[in-house]
Write an enzyme that holds these catalytic residues in place. Structure first.
Site, PDB file in Angstrom:
ATOM      1  N   CYS A  97      12.069  11.427  -5.922  1.00 30.34           N
ATOM      2  CA  CYS A  97      11.890  11.386  -7.460  1.00 30.34           C
ATOM      3  C   CYS A  97      11.964  13.039  -7.745  1.00 30.34           C
ATOM      4  O   CYS A  97      12.134  13.794  -6.945  1.00 30.34           O
ATOM      5  CB  CYS A  97      10.332  11.138  -7.745  1.00 30.34           C
ATOM      6  SG  CYS A  97       8.983  12.305  -7.094  1.00 30.34           S
ATOM      7  N   ARG A 119       0.906  -1.242  -0.003  1.00 33.13           N
ATOM      8  CA  ARG A 119      -0.092   0.131   0.213  1.00 33.13           C
ATOM      9  C   ARG A 119       0.784   1.269   0.001  1.00 33.13           C
ATOM     10  O   ARG A 119       2.069   1.193   0.191  1.00 33.13           O
ATOM     11  CB  ARG A 119      -1.069   0.110   1.461  1.00 33.13           C
ATOM     12  CG  ARG A 119      -0.187  -0.023   2.544  1.00 33.13           C
ATOM     13  CD  ARG A 119      -1.264  -0.251   3.752  1.00 33.13           C
ATOM     14  NE  ARG A 119      -0.300  -0.416   4.968  1.00 33.13           N
ATOM     15  CZ  ARG A 119      -1.051  -0.595   6.195  1.00 33.13           C
ATOM     16  NH1 ARG A 119      -2.196  -0.676   6.307  1.00 33.13           N
ATOM     17  NH2 ARG A 119      -0.315  -0.602   7.158  1.00 33.13           N
ATOM     18  N   GLU A 135      -8.474   2.438  15.619  1.00 36.17           N
ATOM     19  CA  GLU A 135      -8.139   0.964  15.556  1.00 36.17           C
ATOM     20  C   GLU A 135      -7.620   0.622  16.864  1.00 36.17           C
ATOM     21  O   GLU A 135      -6.447   0.689  17.527  1.00 36.17           O
ATOM     22  CB  GLU A 135      -7.033   0.646  14.514  1.00 36.17           C
ATOM     23  CG  GLU A 135      -7.655   1.039  13.198  1.00 36.17           C
ATOM     24  CD  GLU A 135      -6.653   0.691  12.114  1.00 36.17           C
ATOM     25  OE1 GLU A 135      -5.734  -0.004  12.301  1.00 36.17           O
ATOM     26  OE2 GLU A 135      -6.511   1.315  10.844  1.00 36.17           O
ATOM     27  N   GLU A 157      -3.058  -9.054   5.542  1.00 36.37           N
ATOM     28  CA  GLU A 157      -3.315  -8.923   7.118  1.00 36.37           C
ATOM     29  C   GLU A 157      -4.496  -9.911   7.222  1.00 36.37           C
ATOM     30  O   GLU A 157      -5.168  -9.908   8.214  1.00 36.37           O
ATOM     31  CB  GLU A 157      -4.071  -7.552   7.212  1.00 36.37           C
ATOM     32  CG  GLU A 157      -2.993  -6.364   7.041  1.00 36.37           C
ATOM     33  CD  GLU A 157      -3.652  -5.142   7.580  1.00 36.37           C
ATOM     34  OE1 GLU A 157      -4.658  -5.052   7.802  1.00 36.37           O
ATOM     35  OE2 GLU A 157      -2.534  -4.254   7.941  1.00 36.37           O
ATOM     36  N   GLN A 158      -4.112 -11.165   6.630  1.00 28.99           N
ATOM     37  CA  GLN A 158      -4.905 -12.394   6.965  1.00 28.99           C
ATOM     38  C   GLN A 158      -4.947 -12.695   8.421  1.00 28.99           C
ATOM     39  O   GLN A 158      -5.822 -13.430   8.900  1.00 28.99           O
ATOM     40  CB  GLN A 158      -4.734 -13.567   5.983  1.00 28.99           C
ATOM     41  CG  GLN A 158      -4.712 -13.732   4.809  1.00 28.99           C
ATOM     42  CD  GLN A 158      -4.061 -14.617   4.009  1.00 28.99           C
ATOM     43  OE1 GLN A 158      -2.738 -14.512   4.231  1.00 28.99           O
ATOM     44  NE2 GLN A 158      -4.520 -15.259   2.963  1.00 28.99           N
ATOM     45  N   ASN A 166      -4.905   6.996   5.478  1.00 30.11           N
ATOM     46  CA  ASN A 166      -4.725   5.821   6.666  1.00 30.11           C
ATOM     47  C   ASN A 166      -3.373   5.996   7.184  1.00 30.11           C
ATOM     48  O   ASN A 166      -2.314   5.616   6.460  1.00 30.11           O
ATOM     49  CB  ASN A 166      -5.058   4.340   6.354  1.00 30.11           C
ATOM     50  CG  ASN A 166      -5.014   3.325   7.184  1.00 30.11           C
ATOM     51  OD1 ASN A 166      -5.538   3.411   8.063  1.00 30.11           O
ATOM     52  ND2 ASN A 166      -3.790   2.712   7.096  1.00 30.11           N
ATOM     53  N   GLU A 167      -3.113   6.211   8.485  1.00 24.40           N
ATOM     54  CA  GLU A 167      -1.891   6.098   9.060  1.00 24.40           C
ATOM     55  C   GLU A 167      -0.643   7.034   8.150  1.00 24.40           C
ATOM     56  O   GLU A 167       0.085   6.300   7.825  1.00 24.40           O
ATOM     57  CB  GLU A 167      -1.434   4.771   9.431  1.00 24.40           C
ATOM     58  CG  GLU A 167      -2.355   3.975  10.488  1.00 24.40           C
ATOM     59  CD  GLU A 167      -1.805   2.687  10.836  1.00 24.40           C
ATOM     60  OE1 GLU A 167      -1.060   1.931  10.018  1.00 24.40           O
ATOM     61  OE2 GLU A 167      -2.315   2.082  11.679  1.00 24.40           O
TER      62      GLU A 167
HETATM   63 ZN   LIG Z   1       8.440  11.971  -5.026  1.00 24.31          ZN
END
Ligand SMILES: [Zn+2]
Length: 665
Positions: free
Chosen positions: A155, A105, A304, A352-353, A143-144
């Site tokens: 970059c 992610r 959470e 995340e099973q 998220n987080e």
């Molecule tokens: Zn970048």
């Protein structure tokens, strides 16, 4: 806007004919709110510009029919494969110049304008669709944030953004050269376009460049969130905006990330991850919660809260019966107004099973469901009574992200860790059942009797003035070794002897010092002998008096701690970083001097926490041990949950009305 209890739910992981059963079981458990959709970008926008919100409408409808409200996550933590295929330049570049691939992610560059335009499109579409839907009560950005971006991104967009950020901060390249001291090793720049991001190089980058890189990185992510907040604020009505923070995660200045939010949320996983088995200590857990309360100086949500065994490739221990409830009670005790458990049902697919939820893989309610249902039933009716209340701490520990970054760049001693040092100070108060808040170094300190500011290494704008004013007005301040050493550009100060701008306040000079590699220095104080660790300042008294001195060895007789009257207050200096025994003795001394009160003595493993509400004080007794304990608070208290006996991993709550608890300072 608080709901006491909720759960994180991924309807997209399950057949639709199961959703009604899930909603019923949630409602029967007493849950009131459900977080949804924070990783569902591809389900919400399966192809560029083709939105499908029908499934989410049905999921929200199924939950609403059972009285459950929704919090929607913006899905920017999981850019879909079609987006990366069309725009591979979105992928981030690490410090070795490697482009990281799709998968996991947050495989994205947060300054990339193409990526930002796609994020803006999905957030706008979601806000337009749900911004006035009364079944949706609020939003979680991303998220987080900061998770998965530790070494990123280098970059060309990030490089240009960094150079633009530097120009804004320093004004012109000549000033940057002076501020950073680029004369060293011939690093003088002719223009901002020559300044690199800190990619892999042969030795080590300039500490000044590295500190500004960390500041830039933090500002970049704060700005990434702000773009989403602006879109949401313009399109939503009566809905809150929050974000799920990660305790002492250090990539972003959390005070800045929290500022534009309505309130802070936190992800609390007491068994932690596979890196730090088996359990985090109660004091460390408490420190993360108290940091969350400090970010906006207000009560917060847990977005959470651990609801089962955790792990990805490697698993942590399974929480013992009672522990999930104890940890949720601890979150509430430290200022959570709503606790959302992660997750509803253990998923069968993906990374995340084995990050388990309330329900096992087969979806049949078992031990965890029953334990948490009992807890929700007992605690939810009490929670509105102390909604919004915090501990009423008389003590504060300063936590500064910039100071932490400076020590990450130059820790001096291999074991010297800024966050650990702040947590150690907090733990000393925690072990004495003394409520201790964290505060930003930009905070108003007037509410506190005693402030401990460890490792104030950088002379950041306004901080020394604020600390001096606090002491001058009668406050008790403790500073430590490695204070007043450097400028905000991370170069050494030259105007005064160490501790720089704090010499007059502390009544000392430091003309020599010693990095304690491979040795400690014994220090006797208050009948105990502890050890000074990591660092030793050789203190010359200039009006201060010594509270303790080094024992046998190289630093025998040199002041280990000093005290100085300044204005109406007192400024104490610890010339070393104390171990637990020495810390305890020094904290006992500071607590006595500042007349700070404790919540009382408790049995081993029993944590006492207060929420000071309008109608009176609520006292939580939390038994972190596997043994039965008892806790009987003094006169005036009555039990409102449980009684004197604390079963293994049990909790009790006591209440004392305001007229009995006496004056509230
Ligand atoms: Zn970048």
């Amino acid at each position: 806007m608080n709901f006491q209890f909720g759960v994180d739910y991924y309807p997209e992981h399950w057949p639709e004919d199961r959703w009604e059963t899930d909603a019923r079981l949630m409602a029967e458990m007493g849950l009131k709110v459900v977080r949804l959709a924070e990783f569902a970008w591809n389900k919400l926008e399966p192809a560029q510009g083709r939105f499908d919100f029908a499934w989410l409408d049905r999921a929200i409808g199924t939950l609403a029919a059972r009285g459950l409200k929704a919090v929607l996550g913006t899905p920017s933590a999981s850019p879909p494969a079609w987006l990366i295929a069309a725009h591979p330049e979105i992928l981030p570049v690490d410090s070795e110049g490697r482009t990281r691939g799709f998968g996991g992610r947050h495989h994205d560059c947060q300054s990339n304008p193409t990526y930002r335009s796609h994020v803006a499109r999905i957030v706008t579409a979601l806000a337009d669709h749900y911004g006035r839907d009364t079944r949706v009560v609020g939003w979680q950005t991303d998220n987080e944030l900061g998770n998965s971006h530790d070494d990123l991104c280098h970059c060309r967009h990030c490089k240009k953004s960094f150079q633009d950020w530097l120009e804004k901060r320093h004004g012109d390249i000549g000033t940057l050269n002076r501020n950073w001291g680029t004369v060293f090793w011939s690093q003088t720049y002719d223009s901002f376009s020559q300044v690199p991001t800190p990619m892999l190089t042969l030795t080590a980058h300039s500490p000044s460049l590295l500190l500004d890189w960390k500041r830039f990185h933090s500002d970049l992510i704060v700005n990434f969130q702000q773009v989403q907040i602006d879109l949401l604020r313009a399109r939503t009505h009566g809905q809150f905006i929050t974000h799920n923070f990660m305790g002492f995660h250090d990539l972003i200045d959390y005070y800045n990330l929290a500022a534009p939010l309505d309130f802070v949320s936190h992800d609390q996983y007491p068994v932690g991850f596979w890196e730090n088995p088996p359990y985090r200590s109660p004091a460390v857990l408490a420190s993360a919660l108290d940091l969350m309360a400090s970010l906006k100086e207000k009560a917060f949500w847990i977005m959470e809260q651990q609801a089962g065994p955790t792990g990805w490739q490697i698993l942590a221990r399974t929480p013992r019966p009672g522990q999930l409830v104890l940890w949720a009670a601890q979150s509430i005790a430290h200022g959570a107004d709503t606790v959302v458990f992660f997750r509803w049902r253990s998923c069968t697919v993906g990374t995340e099973q084995f990050w388990h939820g309330i329900l096992p893989h087969n979806g049949v309610p078992g031990r965890r469901y029953d334990e948490l249902k009992g807890f929700v039933g007992a605690m939810a009716p009490l929670m509105p009574r102390f909604e919004g209340a915090l501990s009423g701490a008389e003590v504060a520990v300063v936590h500064s992200y910039e100071q932490n970054w400076a020590f990450e760049i130059q820790p001096h001693h291999p074991e010297l860790d800024y966050v650990k040092s702040a947590q150690d100070v907090h733990a000393a108060f925690h072990d004495r059942n003394i409520p201790a808040a964290f505060v930003s170094d930009r905070a108003d300190l007037s509410a506190y009797k005693l402030v401990v500011a460890p490792l104030v290494f950088l002379d950041l704008p306004g901080v020394s003035e604020r600390l001096k004013a606090f002491v001058n007005a009668g406050g008790h301040l403790v500073l430590t070794a490695r204070t007043g050493v450097k400028s905000q550009s991370n170069v050494c100060l030259t105007e005064n002897a160490l501790p720089g701008p704090y010499g007059e306040l502390l009544g000392i000079d430091i003309l020599d010092y010693d990095c304690l590699r491979g040795v400690t220095v014994p220090v006797a104080v208050g009948g105990e002998t502890g050890q000074g660790r990591f660092w030793w300042d050789v203190v010359t008294l200039r009006g201060a008096k010594a509270l303790a001195a080094g024992g046998t060895g190289d630093h025998e007789g040199e002041p280990a701690a000093t005290s100085h009257q300044f204005g109406r207050g007192q400024a104490t200096y610890w010339a070393t970083l104390p171990d637990e025994v020495l810390m305890g003795a020094l904290i006992d001394r500071a607590v006595a001097d500042a007349r700070v009160s404790s919540l009382g003595a408790s049995d081993a493993g029993v944590e006492l926490v207060r929420r000071r509400a309008a109608e009176g004080d609520f006292l939580f007794a939390l038994n972190h041990s596997a043994e039965t304990r008892t806790h009987v608070p003094g006169p005036g208290w009555r039990a409102v949950a449980g009684g004197a006996t604390l079963p293994p991993y049990g909790y009790n709550v006591f209440f004392r009305p305001k007229e009995v608890s006496g004056v509230i300072e």
